[in-house]
Design a protein around this motif. Sequence first.
Motif, PDB file in Angstrom:
ATOM      1  N   ARG A 171       1.371  -4.079 -12.391  1.00  0.00           N
ATOM      2  CA  ARG A 171       1.738  -2.741 -12.851  1.00  0.00           C
ATOM      3  C   ARG A 171       2.993  -2.247 -12.139  1.00  0.00           C
ATOM      4  NH1 ARG A 171       3.323   0.772 -16.098  1.00  0.00           N
ATOM      5  NH2 ARG A 171       2.852   2.943 -15.605  1.00  0.00           N
ATOM      6  N   LEU A 172       3.120  -2.555 -10.845  1.00  0.00           N
ATOM      7  CA  LEU A 172       4.296  -2.139 -10.086  1.00  0.00           C
ATOM      8  C   LEU A 172       5.557  -2.781 -10.656  1.00  0.00           C
ATOM      9  CD1 LEU A 172       5.674  -0.747  -7.688  1.00  0.00           C
ATOM     10  CD2 LEU A 172       5.009  -2.708  -6.266  1.00  0.00           C
ATOM     11  N   ASP A 176       0.835  -1.204   0.000  1.00  0.00           N
ATOM     12  CA  ASP A 176       0.000   0.000   0.000  1.00  0.00           C
ATOM     13  C   ASP A 176       0.873   1.258   0.000  1.00  0.00           C
ATOM     14  OD1 ASP A 176      -2.215  -1.608   0.115  1.00  0.00           O
ATOM     15  OD2 ASP A 176      -2.569  -1.308   2.260  1.00  0.00           O
ATOM     16  N   ASN A 211      -4.799  -5.243 -10.272  1.00  0.00           N
ATOM     17  CA  ASN A 211      -3.560  -5.779 -10.853  1.00  0.00           C
ATOM     18  C   ASN A 211      -2.363  -4.901 -10.514  1.00  0.00           C
ATOM     19  OD1 ASN A 211      -4.249  -3.564 -12.359  1.00  0.00           O
ATOM     20  ND2 ASN A 211      -3.790  -4.485 -14.339  1.00  0.00           N
ATOM     21  N   ARG A 212      -2.381  -4.289  -9.338  1.00  0.00           N
ATOM     22  CA  ARG A 212      -1.324  -3.336  -9.004  1.00  0.00           C
ATOM     23  C   ARG A 212       0.041  -4.000  -8.870  1.00  0.00           C
ATOM     24  NH1 ARG A 212      -1.929  -1.816  -2.618  1.00  0.00           N
ATOM     25  NH2 ARG A 212      -2.576  -3.856  -1.863  1.00  0.00           N
ATOM     26  N   ARG A 213       0.094  -5.263  -8.435  1.00  0.00           N
ATOM     27  CA  ARG A 213       1.386  -5.947  -8.376  1.00  0.00           C
ATOM     28  C   ARG A 213       2.013  -6.014  -9.767  1.00  0.00           C
ATOM     29  NH1 ARG A 213       1.331 -10.827  -7.975  1.00  0.00           N
ATOM     30  NH2 ARG A 213      -0.902 -11.155  -8.215  1.00  0.00           N
ATOM     31  N   TYR A 234      -7.370   0.544  -4.580  1.00  0.00           N
ATOM     32  CA  TYR A 234      -6.190   0.129  -5.326  1.00  0.00           C
ATOM     33  C   TYR A 234      -6.615  -0.712  -6.518  1.00  0.00           C
ATOM     34  CZ  TYR A 234      -3.439   1.617  -1.300  1.00  0.00           C
ATOM     35  OH  TYR A 234      -2.868   2.347  -0.295  1.00  0.00           O
ATOM     36  N   ALA A 235      -5.849  -0.656  -7.590  1.00  0.00           N
ATOM     37  CA  ALA A 235      -6.132  -1.467  -8.769  1.00  0.00           C
ATOM     38  C   ALA A 235      -5.933  -2.942  -8.433  1.00  0.00           C
ATOM     39  CB  ALA A 235      -5.210  -1.058  -9.919  1.00  0.00           C
ATOM     40  N   LEU A 244      -1.852   2.073 -10.661  1.00  0.00           N
ATOM     41  CA  LEU A 244      -1.724   1.534  -9.308  1.00  0.00           C
ATOM     42  C   LEU A 244      -2.988   1.714  -8.490  1.00  0.00           C
ATOM     43  CD1 LEU A 244       1.894   2.736  -8.461  1.00  0.00           C
ATOM     44  CD2 LEU A 244       1.159   0.453  -9.162  1.00  0.00           C
ATOM     45  N   ARG A 245      -3.911   2.508  -8.984  1.00  0.00           N
ATOM     46  CA  ARG A 245      -5.183   2.727  -8.295  1.00  0.00           C
ATOM     47  C   ARG A 245      -6.333   2.482  -9.260  1.00  0.00           C
ATOM     48  NH1 ARG A 245      -5.607   4.562  -3.348  1.00  0.00           N
ATOM     49  NH2 ARG A 245      -3.812   5.455  -2.277  1.00  0.00           N
ATOM     50  N   CYS A 292       2.656   1.800  -3.410  1.00  0.00           N
ATOM     51  CA  CYS A 292       1.711   2.227  -4.433  1.00  0.00           C
ATOM     52  C   CYS A 292       1.259   3.666  -4.205  1.00  0.00           C
ATOM     53  CB  CYS A 292       0.514   1.280  -4.479  1.00  0.00           C
ATOM     54  SG  CYS A 292       0.896  -0.354  -5.145  1.00  0.00           S
ATOM     55  N   ASP A 315       1.956   6.516  -6.885  1.00  0.00           N
ATOM     56  CA  ASP A 315       0.745   7.152  -7.417  1.00  0.00           C
ATOM     57  C   ASP A 315       0.830   8.665  -7.284  1.00  0.00           C
ATOM     58  OD1 ASP A 315      -2.210   6.996  -8.274  1.00  0.00           O
ATOM     59  OD2 ASP A 315      -2.333   8.082  -6.359  1.00  0.00           O
TER      60      ASP A 315
END
Length: 247
Positions: free
Chosen positions: A221-222, A193, A217-219, A214-215, A207-208, A196, A200
């Motif tokens: 994208r990160l 968190d 699929n943020r992992r 949070y998105a 990421l959101r 991100c 962001d």
Amino acid sequence: MRTMTGTSQATDLGPEPGLHLEYCGEWFTVLPGETFSVGREADLAIDDNPFLHRRLLQVSEFEGLWLLANVGSRLSVTVTDGAGRLQSWLAPGARLPLVFGRTTAVFTAGPTTYELSIYVAEPVFSETHPAASEGTTTIGDDVTLTVSQRQLIVALAEPLLRRDGTGLGEIPTSVRAAARLGWATTRFNRKLDNVCDKLDRLGVQGLRGGVRAYATNRRIRLVEYAIASRLVTRADLPLLDLKTDEE
């Protein structure tokens, strides 16, 4: 279009005009007037991954300028200059000019992340000293990470950082990445968190999913962002075995 296998460096390709793509040590040359596609069933068939579009990326020339287009319908692609200083998120249906000598494209289909390099024989722009301009971020100057935050990113990106001659890797789940670090999953998610949130605020997209959410699929994208921007590299892998007192 011609294929060259086993060439290790772009400089080995000579001064011939056109565009060159490298994936897993295999080189492809695209000449002016030709169109080249990348996907599951394309000129460059990178994988039989069912989550990957038959054709995701396409390069073509228009009035002397090479263009990269996302011809897929669902997947976005992270595109950066060779040094990882300037970055764009190429959504389905979008295209952008390839103005640097080297451009890196990173994208994820299902559990697998892919990376390929694109070289232009006669680039419009030449790289000089790193600098940040409006709308861009210079990694290292504007992103300050704690040791544990960097460990988290390295744990997620480890399969890609350790790849040996390949341009793909599978991103681990949060549970697996937490276990790799010897952390509780709750601690890992709290750190995720924080990372991100930080990126962001710097304008990193994806990421959101909304103002407060949070998105999903943020992992992914990160990791795409970290690999493309060189936020973490193979030199950071020893951090995985480092024990810290950070909470």
